[in-house]
Design an enzyme around this catalytic site. Structure first.
Site, PDB file in Angstrom:
ATOM      1  N   SER A  25      -1.403 -61.469  46.124  1.00  0.00           N
ATOM      2  CA  SER A  25      -0.981 -61.627  47.462  1.00  0.00           C
ATOM      3  C   SER A  25      -0.384 -62.991  47.709  1.00  0.00           C
ATOM      4  O   SER A  25      -1.177 -63.865  47.249  1.00  0.00           O
ATOM      5  CB  SER A  25      -2.035 -61.426  48.428  1.00  0.00           C
ATOM      6  OG  SER A  25      -1.986 -59.906  48.769  1.00  0.00           O
ATOM      7  N   HIS A  55       3.832 -58.190  48.473  1.00  0.00           N
ATOM      8  CA  HIS A  55       3.858 -57.651  46.970  1.00  0.00           C
ATOM      9  C   HIS A  55       5.304 -57.069  46.784  1.00  0.00           C
ATOM     10  O   HIS A  55       5.608 -56.268  47.542  1.00  0.00           O
ATOM     11  CB  HIS A  55       2.935 -56.542  46.844  1.00  0.00           C
ATOM     12  CG  HIS A  55       1.371 -57.156  46.731  1.00  0.00           C
ATOM     13  ND1 HIS A  55       0.858 -57.207  45.359  1.00  0.00           N
ATOM     14  CD2 HIS A  55       0.510 -57.747  47.592  1.00  0.00           C
ATOM     15  CE1 HIS A  55      -0.338 -57.981  45.662  1.00  0.00           C
ATOM     16  NE2 HIS A  55      -0.556 -58.143  47.020  1.00  0.00           N
ATOM     17  N   HIS A  77      -3.716 -51.558  44.266  1.00  0.00           N
ATOM     18  CA  HIS A  77      -4.922 -51.641  45.248  1.00  0.00           C
ATOM     19  C   HIS A  77      -5.749 -50.190  45.149  1.00  0.00           C
ATOM     20  O   HIS A  77      -4.995 -49.364  45.732  1.00  0.00           O
ATOM     21  CB  HIS A  77      -4.958 -52.561  46.162  1.00  0.00           C
ATOM     22  CG  HIS A  77      -4.340 -53.716  46.094  1.00  0.00           C
ATOM     23  ND1 HIS A  77      -2.988 -53.821  46.240  1.00  0.00           N
ATOM     24  CD2 HIS A  77      -4.660 -55.283  46.090  1.00  0.00           C
ATOM     25  CE1 HIS A  77      -2.532 -55.121  46.102  1.00  0.00           C
ATOM     26  NE2 HIS A  77      -3.811 -55.914  45.856  1.00  0.00           N
ATOM     27  N   TYR A  79      -7.582 -49.841  47.663  1.00  0.00           N
ATOM     28  CA  TYR A  79      -7.531 -49.425  49.080  1.00  0.00           C
ATOM     29  C   TYR A  79      -6.067 -48.854  49.532  1.00  0.00           C
ATOM     30  O   TYR A  79      -6.067 -48.065  50.421  1.00  0.00           O
ATOM     31  CB  TYR A  79      -7.717 -50.764  49.950  1.00  0.00           C
ATOM     32  CG  TYR A  79      -6.753 -51.872  49.934  1.00  0.00           C
ATOM     33  CD1 TYR A  79      -5.493 -51.685  50.477  1.00  0.00           C
ATOM     34  CD2 TYR A  79      -7.196 -52.815  49.204  1.00  0.00           C
ATOM     35  CE1 TYR A  79      -4.527 -52.857  50.176  1.00  0.00           C
ATOM     36  CE2 TYR A  79      -6.223 -54.054  49.057  1.00  0.00           C
ATOM     37  CZ  TYR A  79      -4.819 -53.824  49.564  1.00  0.00           C
ATOM     38  OH  TYR A  79      -4.211 -54.881  49.311  1.00  0.00           O
ATOM     39  N   GLU A  80      -5.127 -48.929  48.613  1.00  0.00           N
ATOM     40  CA  GLU A  80      -3.874 -48.185  48.972  1.00  0.00           C
ATOM     41  C   GLU A  80      -3.929 -46.704  48.574  1.00  0.00           C
ATOM     42  O   GLU A  80      -3.027 -45.977  49.158  1.00  0.00           O
ATOM     43  CB  GLU A  80      -2.729 -48.785  48.130  1.00  0.00           C
ATOM     44  CG  GLU A  80      -2.309 -50.238  48.259  1.00  0.00           C
ATOM     45  CD  GLU A  80      -1.501 -50.471  47.397  1.00  0.00           C
ATOM     46  OE1 GLU A  80      -0.149 -50.317  47.650  1.00  0.00           O
ATOM     47  OE2 GLU A  80      -1.778 -51.488  46.377  1.00  0.00           O
ATOM     48  N   ALA A 107      -5.311 -63.402  45.416  1.00  0.00           N
ATOM     49  CA  ALA A 107      -5.906 -64.306  46.729  1.00  0.00           C
ATOM     50  C   ALA A 107      -7.417 -63.842  46.977  1.00  0.00           C
ATOM     51  O   ALA A 107      -7.734 -62.782  46.774  1.00  0.00           O
ATOM     52  CB  ALA A 107      -5.079 -63.983  47.778  1.00  0.00           C
ATOM     53  N   MET A 205     -10.331 -58.086  46.537  1.00  0.00           N
ATOM     54  CA  MET A 205      -9.877 -56.575  46.798  1.00  0.00           C
ATOM     55  C   MET A 205      -9.233 -56.171  45.412  1.00  0.00           C
ATOM     56  O   MET A 205      -8.393 -54.960  45.507  1.00  0.00           O
ATOM     57  CB  MET A 205      -9.195 -56.136  47.959  1.00  0.00           C
ATOM     58  CG  MET A 205     -10.037 -56.254  49.183  1.00  0.00           C
ATOM     59  SD  MET A 205      -8.963 -56.132  50.673  1.00  0.00           S
ATOM     60  CE  MET A 205      -9.898 -57.032  52.102  1.00  0.00           C
ATOM     61  N   SER A 206      -9.210 -56.745  44.348  1.00  0.00           N
ATOM     62  CA  SER A 206      -8.421 -56.633  43.109  1.00  0.00           C
ATOM     63  C   SER A 206      -8.874 -57.190  41.892  1.00  0.00           C
ATOM     64  O   SER A 206     -10.124 -57.461  41.907  1.00  0.00           O
ATOM     65  CB  SER A 206      -7.111 -57.226  43.443  1.00  0.00           C
ATOM     66  OG  SER A 206      -7.004 -58.526  43.240  1.00  0.00           O
ATOM     67  N   ASN A 229      -8.904 -68.474  52.308  1.00  0.00           N
ATOM     68  CA  ASN A 229      -9.683 -68.368  53.592  1.00  0.00           C
ATOM     69  C   ASN A 229     -11.283 -68.644  53.065  1.00  0.00           C
ATOM     70  O   ASN A 229     -11.660 -68.121  52.273  1.00  0.00           O
ATOM     71  CB  ASN A 229      -9.283 -67.334  54.306  1.00  0.00           C
ATOM     72  CG  ASN A 229      -9.710 -65.979  53.637  1.00  0.00           C
ATOM     73  OD1 ASN A 229      -8.885 -65.637  52.898  1.00  0.00           O
ATOM     74  ND2 ASN A 229     -10.828 -65.541  53.878  1.00  0.00           N
ATOM     75  N   HIS A 241      -4.390 -60.914  57.358  1.00  0.00           N
ATOM     76  CA  HIS A 241      -3.616 -60.825  56.052  1.00  0.00           C
ATOM     77  C   HIS A 241      -2.431 -61.837  56.177  1.00  0.00           C
ATOM     78  O   HIS A 241      -2.070 -62.415  55.022  1.00  0.00           O
ATOM     79  CB  HIS A 241      -3.006 -59.488  55.851  1.00  0.00           C
ATOM     80  CG  HIS A 241      -2.360 -59.342  54.471  1.00  0.00           C
ATOM     81  ND1 HIS A 241      -2.848 -59.304  53.441  1.00  0.00           N
ATOM     82  CD2 HIS A 241      -0.757 -59.000  54.090  1.00  0.00           C
ATOM     83  CE1 HIS A 241      -1.674 -59.316  52.499  1.00  0.00           C
ATOM     84  NE2 HIS A 241      -0.651 -59.011  52.894  1.00  0.00           N
TER      85      HIS A 241
END
Ligand code: HPA
Length: 266
Positions: A25, A55, A77, A79-80, A107, A205-206, A229, A241
């Site tokens: 990201s 992306h 990902h 979550y997709e 990220a 998340m990856s 962050n 995001h």
């Protein structure tokens, strides 16, 4: 798998990439001034399509410092809605194309005060907090073993190489443990507290599924997190995001410098 590999071979001829680089990201700008062959994921048989803002969604074949690379501009990902084995499909394709070393970037949110937004963190190990594994299902013994060892996923010798590169480039590089959640919701403050207790330094998340499969396939693996962050509860601010992508843009120069130095040294 063979039709995917044959399609890509048709586009790149006898170009054999030795390094694969996965851009996370907000890090998509890495390829901005590079010349190469670009293949949109949507053209490639059996490839997924990335749905996340920031992306791009293509494979990019190029040469940097005489090294041949395949760069994933945008990753997939969990979550997709993809399965972990679909997310990691490209890594298997890279292996078939000749890749020996995989550089994973992402990220991530910092779980600790002393790891600040805009810091780069070399991943020394990970915690798979998804309760899923990309290797679940029938094993293809020609690719790797059923129960692969995971004691050195982020190749120790290459971590030393990366640290040397950072020193030479005057880049302050932290090192730590990455923990993966499925997302897409960010963590709660209580979860972040637990992650710190578990030994994590950064949360994202990856990366974990790709790293597992990379190790399974016998590829050397490097992981680098850009801290975008403080994770939930570490600072009072709410997460978005947009903030992640913006910090990615701010740190692009530093990141590009480090990755270029690594590629040169590999
Ligand atoms: N949590 C999870 N994933 C992330 C974060 C975070 O705080 N920042 C960037 N990716």
């Amino acid at each position: 798998m063979q039709s995917t590999v044959d399609f890509i071979r048709g586009k790149i001829g006898d170009f054999v990439p030795e390094i694969a680089l996965v851009l996370g990201s907000g890090l998509g700008e890495f390829t901005k001034n590079l010349i190469g062959v670009q293949i949109p994921y949507s053209d490639i048989p059996d490839f997924m399509v990335s749905t996340v803002k920031g992306h791009k969604g293509s494979l990019f074949f190029t040469e940097i410092f005489g090294k041949k690379l395949v760069i994933m501009q945008g990753r997939f990902h969990f979550y997709e809605g993809y399965e972990l084995k679909d997310i990691t499909y490209p890594i298997k394709v890279f292996k078939k194309l000749g890749v020996k070393t995989l550089i994973l970037t992402n990220a991530a949110g910092s779980v600790k005060k002393d790891l600040k937004p805009s810091d780069l963190m070399l991943i020394k190990d990970h915690i798979n907090f998804t309760a899923k594994n990309p290797l679940i299902g029938k094993n293809d013994d020609t690719l790797g073993e059923r129960f692969p060892d995971m004691s050195d996923i982020y190749t120790a010798s290459l971590r030393e190489t990366v640290k040397t590169c950072a020193k030479e480039e005057n880049i302050d590089l932290k090192e730590g443990v990455y923990i993966m959640t499925t997302g897409p919701s960010y963590e709660t403050p209580a979860e972040v507290k637990m992650f710190e207790f578990l030994g994590a330094d950064a949360v994202g998340m990856s990366t974990v599924p790709e790293a597992i499969v990379s190790n399974y396939l016998g590829l050397q693996t490097i992981g680098i997190s850009l801290i975008t962050n403080y994770a939930s509860g570490i600072s009072k601010e709410k997460l978005s995001h947009k903030e992640v992508v913006e910090m990615g843009n701010i740190a692009t120069e530093k990141f590009t410098k480090l990755v270029n130095a690594i590629i040169k040294k590999l």
